[in-house]
Scaffold this active site. Structure first.
Site, PDB file in Angstrom:
ATOM      1  N   GLU A 198       6.420  -2.722  -0.485  1.00  0.00           N
ATOM      2  CA  GLU A 198       5.078  -2.445  -0.019  1.00  0.00           C
ATOM      3  C   GLU A 198       4.284  -2.056  -1.250  1.00  0.00           C
ATOM      4  O   GLU A 198       4.591  -1.085  -1.933  1.00  0.00           O
ATOM      5  CB  GLU A 198       5.146  -1.273   0.969  1.00  0.00           C
ATOM      6  CG  GLU A 198       3.900  -1.071   1.749  1.00  0.00           C
ATOM      7  CD  GLU A 198       3.997   0.209   2.574  1.00  0.00           C
ATOM      8  OE1 GLU A 198       5.113   0.668   2.892  1.00  0.00           O
ATOM      9  OE2 GLU A 198       2.936   0.757   2.861  1.00  0.00           O
ATOM     10  N   ASP A 227      -4.159   8.758   2.828  1.00  0.00           N
ATOM     11  CA  ASP A 227      -2.998   9.074   2.002  1.00  0.00           C
ATOM     12  C   ASP A 227      -3.013  10.514   1.521  1.00  0.00           C
ATOM     13  O   ASP A 227      -4.066  11.128   1.393  1.00  0.00           O
ATOM     14  CB  ASP A 227      -2.959   8.147   0.786  1.00  0.00           C
ATOM     15  CG  ASP A 227      -2.516   6.750   1.166  1.00  0.00           C
ATOM     16  OD1 ASP A 227      -1.385   6.623   1.646  1.00  0.00           O
ATOM     17  OD2 ASP A 227      -3.309   5.814   1.005  1.00  0.00           O
TER      18      ASP A 227
END
Lengths: 374, 270
Positions: B50, B61
């Site tokens: 990823e 995030d």
């Protein structure tokens, strides 16, 4: 996403609910001090020698700016959703103070995210929030300014979905926030319409307000959008000048993009990375603009112009000297544009400018810019 | 649709084990080191890669991944460089699936269809775009699927059954379940809760389920790998990059350190 849908659902349930609206009216009148006056700025009008200039005095609201119109509405919605904790983001601190104020009033714990850079330059507002019982959390990620504070508040919200309500201060962010903020701020324009018709027997020729994210301006503009005879002007912050790249003018110097859940104009590079805004006024320092402004810009209904730091500073001093009003640096941008257009307009024309905040918070910045030690 | 993900999950099923998804940010800490890290991931034991597309405002995030984005952007990271990395990786590896993860604005600026075409030809297998929920499928999701790339979606502990139906309508490849660490209970209770959530998700989809967020050790990988189809490790890898950079390690040694860590994580699944 489900949490945004919950807010949307609650908003649609209560936006036309008479009990909800009458509770807002009660606090707006007795706590905030509405309606704010529509004041004829006689000396400034004479000095400029053209159109009649009116100030919508939203700087006289409790907490010193228009921001409380919105925090009041949102906290009353949060209470109806049984949320027990409030979070907010702030740049200059005006929205943070307005959020902290209503949280004290309704006895809800409040956390305000604020960029470390902004904490340094807005110390009095940080202390105000603390006095009001709010926890101010410094944000160090990214460039440590308003957009990063908003990122951090969104992170908090996602992690504390169950009990937390996020009070967003500007007319940006995910749906339904832009619409909700507009509705709570539209009291400015609705009052103005009534007051100007009472005083002058007609609508104004020009309404004008400053724009960062665009909450005070959409509040003034919205009730006039269907009156084609009223010219509407939004004033962005050109900072050191659009061509220097150091500015906060998302429409004049930005590109379409998607950030914080809305598609609008953003300050960004060709790779889609968001740039920091610059303005002498911390409250205009947002790299985007409310999506409705972007739409009004594309439709051509509102004219968007920009004013530099220096022009705003000059207007700030002019206002102090001629009217005995120390304006915030944000509306000083709108005023600077009034200074540009009023002299060449006939004397029977009417301009209404939103004086959306008072300048106490800015005296240190202004002293610094004028090279004076205080 | 590219076949690498399907093939990979098929092979994992035959081996009777869960896969390891390794997340790194493209260009972190610099283009050269990042490419070395990427190229060595399959050999170290990563089954799926990823690759984060760096963004200035990664609001979904945590601090580790935000800092990795900042390092990448500070050293010339961009969408063009991210796609170049994939292209370069594909010269030697046509099997390992690569998923790009990130935010919409850099794609929007690049141009949606141009991005999808370039990603496909570079060798990308799917996208995870965290700020495009199902309500916005007209933006990019439909075009992505038509182009032949997988559209992978996130589920969270707050995704209720009716939400899951919406989420799975246009998703493919696999499901990325966000296992936000609970604030109450012990870690083992959390794993139990996670397992029951994964079971609930399974009743809504036949897609493989990868679990990520907050997984940092071989023990956790092993534990979660017993009921998930894949386990994602991200922040712990970019933290390794960060500490290696701080110690002034060379590109080679930085990559080595990341690869050693990945092989330790992978050992939990063999």
């Amino acid at each position: 996403m489900p949490l945004i849908l919950d807010v949307e659902k609650a908003w649609h349930t209560y936006r036309n609910d008479e009990t909800f609206l009458s509770e807002i009216r009660y606090y707006a009148e007795h706590y905030v001090g509405r309606p704010s006056p529509l004041y004829f700025a006689k000396r400034l009008t004479e000095e400029l020698g053209g159109a009649k200039i009116y100030f919508k005095r939203d700087e006289l609201n409790h907490t010193g700016s228009h921001k409380i119109n919105n925090t009041l509405g949102q906290i009353l919605l949060a209470r109806r959703m049984n949320k027990r904790r409030i979070i907010a983001e702030t740049g200059a601190g005006q929205h943070g103070v307005a959020a902290a104020t209503v949280c004290a009033l309704f006895d809800l714990p409040c956390v305000v995210y604020m960029g470390e850079t902004d904490i340094e330059r807005q110390a009095p507002n940080v202390f105000r929030m603390k006095l009001l019982g709010t926890e101010v959390v410094p944000v160090t990620s990214g460039t440590a300014t308003l957009k990063d504070a908003m990122n951090e508040a969104l992170r908090d919200w996602v992690a504390n979905v169950e009990d937390t309500f996020y009070i967003i201060g500007t007319c940006a962010g995910p749906h339904p926030y832009p619409e909700m903020v507009r509705e709570f701020q539209s009291i400015i324009g609705r009052e103005t319409r009534e007051q100007v018709q009472e005083r002058e027997g007609r609508l104004p020729d020009v309404v004008i307000a400053c724009i960062g994210g665009g909450s005070n301006s959409i509040g003034l503009f919205h009730p006039f959008l269907d009156d084609p005879e009223v010219e509407i002007i939004g004033v962005e912050a050109a900072g050191l000048g659009i061509d220097t790249g150091k500015h906060a003018a998302s429409l004049s110097g930005g590109q379409p993009g998607v950030l914080h859940g809305n598609r609008t104009y953003l300050l960004q590079d060709s790779d889609g990375q968001i740039h920091d805004a610059h303005s002498i006024s911390a409250g205009l320092d947002y790299p985007g603009i409310g999506p409705e402004h972007a739409w009004l810009h594309e439709q051509g209904r509102v004219q968007y112009v920009s004013i530099t730091d220096q022009e705003a500073l000059d207007a700030f001093q002019l206002c102090c000297r001629t009217e005995g009003i120390i304006p915030a640096l944000e509306p000083s941008h709108a005023l600077a544009h009034v200074v540009k257009i009023a002299p060449s307009m006939p004397k029977d024309r009417i301009i209404v400018m939103n004086m959306c905040g008072r300048g106490d918070k800015d005296v240190f910045t202004v002293a610094d810019a004028l090279g004076e030690a205080i | 649709m590219t076949r690498r993900l399907e093939n990979k999950f098929g092979a994992l099923g035959q081996q009777g084990r869960a896969g390891l998804v390794a997340f790194i940010t493209a260009g972190d800490p610099d283009p050269e080191t990042s490419l070395k890290i990427l190229n060595g991931l399959p050999r170290a034991g990563a089954d799926i890669i990823e690759l984060g597309m760096p963004f200035s405002d990664p609001m979904a995030d945590g601090p580790s991944i935000q800092l990795s984005s900042q390092r990448a952007l500070g050293n010339g990271g961009s969408m063009i460089n991210t796609l170049d990395m994939v292209r370069s990786f594909r010269r030697d590896d046509d099997q390992t699936p690569i998923i790009l993860m990130g935010y919409y604005n850099p794609i929007y600026r690049y141009g949606n269809q141009r991005f999808l075409d370039d990603a496909l030809s570079a060798g990308v297998d799917g996208l995870i775009i965290v700020d495009l929920p199902p309500e916005e499928d007209d933006e990019l999701c439909h075009a992505c699927l038509t182009t032949g790339l997988n559209w992978i979606r996130l589920t969270t502990p707050t995704s209720d059954d009716s939400r899951l139906v919406t989420i799975f309508k246009n998703s493919s490849g696999f499901v990325y379940h966000v296992a936000i660490a609970g604030i109450t209970g012990t870690r083992s209770a959390d794993v139990e809760e996670l397992e029951s959530t994964v079971r609930r998700i399974r009743s809504h989809t036949t897609l493989p389920i990868a679990v990520g967020f907050g997984i940092r050790t071989p023990e956790q990988v092993n534990e979660i790998g017993r009921f998930a189809d894949a386990v994602v490790v991200g922040s712990a890898l970019v933290d390794t990059v960060k500490s290696a950079r701080k110690e002034g390690l060379s590109a080679e040694h930085t990559a080595d350190r990341v690869h050693v860590f990945v092989s330790e994580l992978a050992a939990g699944l063999k």
